[in-house]
Design a protein around this motif. Structure first.
Motif, PDB file in Angstrom:
ATOM      1  N   ARG A   1       0.848  -1.197   0.000  1.00 27.95           N
ATOM      2  CA  ARG A   1       0.000   0.000   0.000  1.00 27.95           C
ATOM      3  C   ARG A   1       0.881   1.243   0.000  1.00 27.95           C
ATOM      4  O   ARG A   1       1.764   1.382   0.835  1.00 27.95           O
TER       5      ARG A   1
ATOM      6  N   ASP B   1      -7.329   1.997  -1.938  1.00 27.19           N
ATOM      7  CA  ASP B   1      -7.735   1.413  -0.653  1.00 27.19           C
ATOM      8  C   ASP B   1      -8.565   2.383   0.169  1.00 27.19           C
ATOM      9  O   ASP B   1      -9.320   1.973   1.042  1.00 27.19           O
TER      10      ASP B   1
ATOM     11  N   SER C   1     -11.716  -4.105  -0.704  1.00 23.51           N
ATOM     12  CA  SER C   1     -11.563  -4.466  -2.119  1.00 23.51           C
ATOM     13  C   SER C   1     -12.347  -5.731  -2.468  1.00 23.51           C
ATOM     14  O   SER C   1     -12.737  -5.934  -3.610  1.00 23.51           O
TER      15      SER C   1
END
Ligand SMILES: [Zn+2]
Ligand SMILES: [Zn+2]
Length: 282
Positions: free
Chosen positions: A7, A123, A141
C-alpha cells in the motif's frame, strides 16, 4: 516476493472554500438542515488529502504505480477543480449536495478510484479539514459495497502522574519505570484522537454529530483528566499503574457507550514520539 501487495500513501494539499447551504432551500430550511453551521457565505480550509493505493510491485520497475501517474490523476480530477475554488459553486458534483467532509471524501474516492491504472486499487483515504478534524474512508476491495467511513477528532489534556506499582519493591519500581517513577511525579501534554463511525445523513452529508462528540469527550475525559493528577484524581484509574496503555483503556471504556455512533479507535499520544491505540471495526 513480487506476489505481495504493497500500500502506497500519497499526500496532496489543496485550499478550497465551501459553505453549509443548499441553493433552492429557504433560509429557514437551511437553518433546520445545517443548524449552527448554516451560512450563505463561504469559509475555507487547507485540506490535506492522504490517498492509499495498493497493488503488487511491477516485476521490472518495482513500483506499485508511478507516483507521477497518481499525481496526474489527482491533479486532473481533483486539484484542478477544487484548489483555490469554491466547492459549492465550481464543482458540478456538489451542485445539489452538501460539501461536508464526508461527501468530499466520497467524491474523491469515486473520481480517483475509476482512473487508477489496471492492477492498482484505491484502498481509501484520509481527508483532513484541520489538524483536529478528519474523515477516514477505507474501501474493502473484496466487497465493493464495503467501506468504513469514520470521523476523527483530536483533543488535548495536560495531566501529571507517576508510574509506580505497589506490588513491586522501591528498587524494582525504579528499575522498571526509571525517571517515570520519581516520587513527586511528572506530566504530559496528552493528545487524544477519537475516531467514530456513524450513519451518513443524506441531507447534511455528515455522519457524526461533532458537537455531541465534543460534549461527550469534554464531560467524560477532558473535564475529569485535564490539569489533574491521574493517580489521585481519576477514580477509574485508582489501583492501576497509570501507563498510557491503562489510560487509553480507561478512556475507551468511558467513551464507547456514550459517543454518537460507534467508537472505532482511541489513540493516545503521551509524547509526540509514542502513541497507544485501541481499535474495533467489528
Ligand atoms: Zn468547512
Ligand atoms: Zn509519564
Amino acid at each position: 516476493m513480487s506476489g505481495r501487495t504493497v500500500r502506497m500513501w500519497r499526500r496532496v494539499v489543496f485550499s478550497s472554500g465551501h459553505r453549509y447551504w443548499m441553493e433552492g432551500h429557504s433560509e429557514e430550511e437551511n437553518r433546520l438542515i445545517f443548524g449552527r453551521w448554516a451560512s450563505r457565505f463561504n469559509h475555507g480550509h487547507n485540506y490535506v488529502l492522504e490517498l492509499a493505493v495498493s497493488g503488487r510491485p511491477h516485476p521490472t520497475n518495482g513500483m506499485v504505480v508511478n507516483i507521477k501517474t497518481v499525481d496526474a490523476i489527482v491533479r486532473e480530477r481533483i486539484v484542478s477543480w477544487v484548489d483555490g475554488r469554491s466547492l459549492n459553486d465550481e464543482v458540478p458534483a456538489f451542485r445539489n449536495r452538501s460539501t461536508s467532509l464526508e461527501n468530499v471524501a466520497l467524491w474523491i474516492v469515486d473520481e480517483v478510484g475509476q482512473a487508477l491504472p489496471e492492477g492498482t486499487e484505491l484502498d481509501g483515504l484520509h481527508l483532513y479539514e484541520k489538524e483536529d478534524l478528519w474523515v477516514e474512508l477505507m474501501l474493502d476491495s473484496k466487497n465493493r459495497e464495503g467501506r468504513k467511513l469514520a470521523v476523527g477528532r483530536r483533543y488535548e489534556f495536560a495531566a501529571s502522574h507517576r508510574l509506580h506499582c505497589d506490588r513491586l519493591s522501591e528498587a524494582e519500581n525504579r528499575g522498571l519505570y526509571g525517571k517515570c517513577n520519581h516520587p513527586a511525579g511528572h506530566g504530559h501534554n496528552y493528545v487524544l484522537e477519537v475516531t467514530v463511525e456513524g450513519e451518513l445523513d443524506p441531507l447534511t452529508g455528515m455522519s457524526v454529530d461533532l458537537d455531541e462528540l465534543d460534549r461527550v469527550v469534554e464531560r467524560l475525559v477532558l473535564e475529569r483528566y485535564d490539569h489533574r493528577n491521574l493517580d489521585v484524581d481519576v477514580p477509574e484509574l485508582q489501583g492501576k499503574v497509570t501507563t498510557s496503555e491503562n489510560v487509553a483503556i480507561a478512556i475507551w471504556e468511558l467513551l464507547a457507550p456514550e459517543v454518537p455512533g460507534r467508537l472505532r479507535r482511541v489513540r493516545l499520544f503521551e509524547t509526540a514520539r509514542n502513541a497507544f491505540e485501541l481499535e474495533d471495526w467489528s
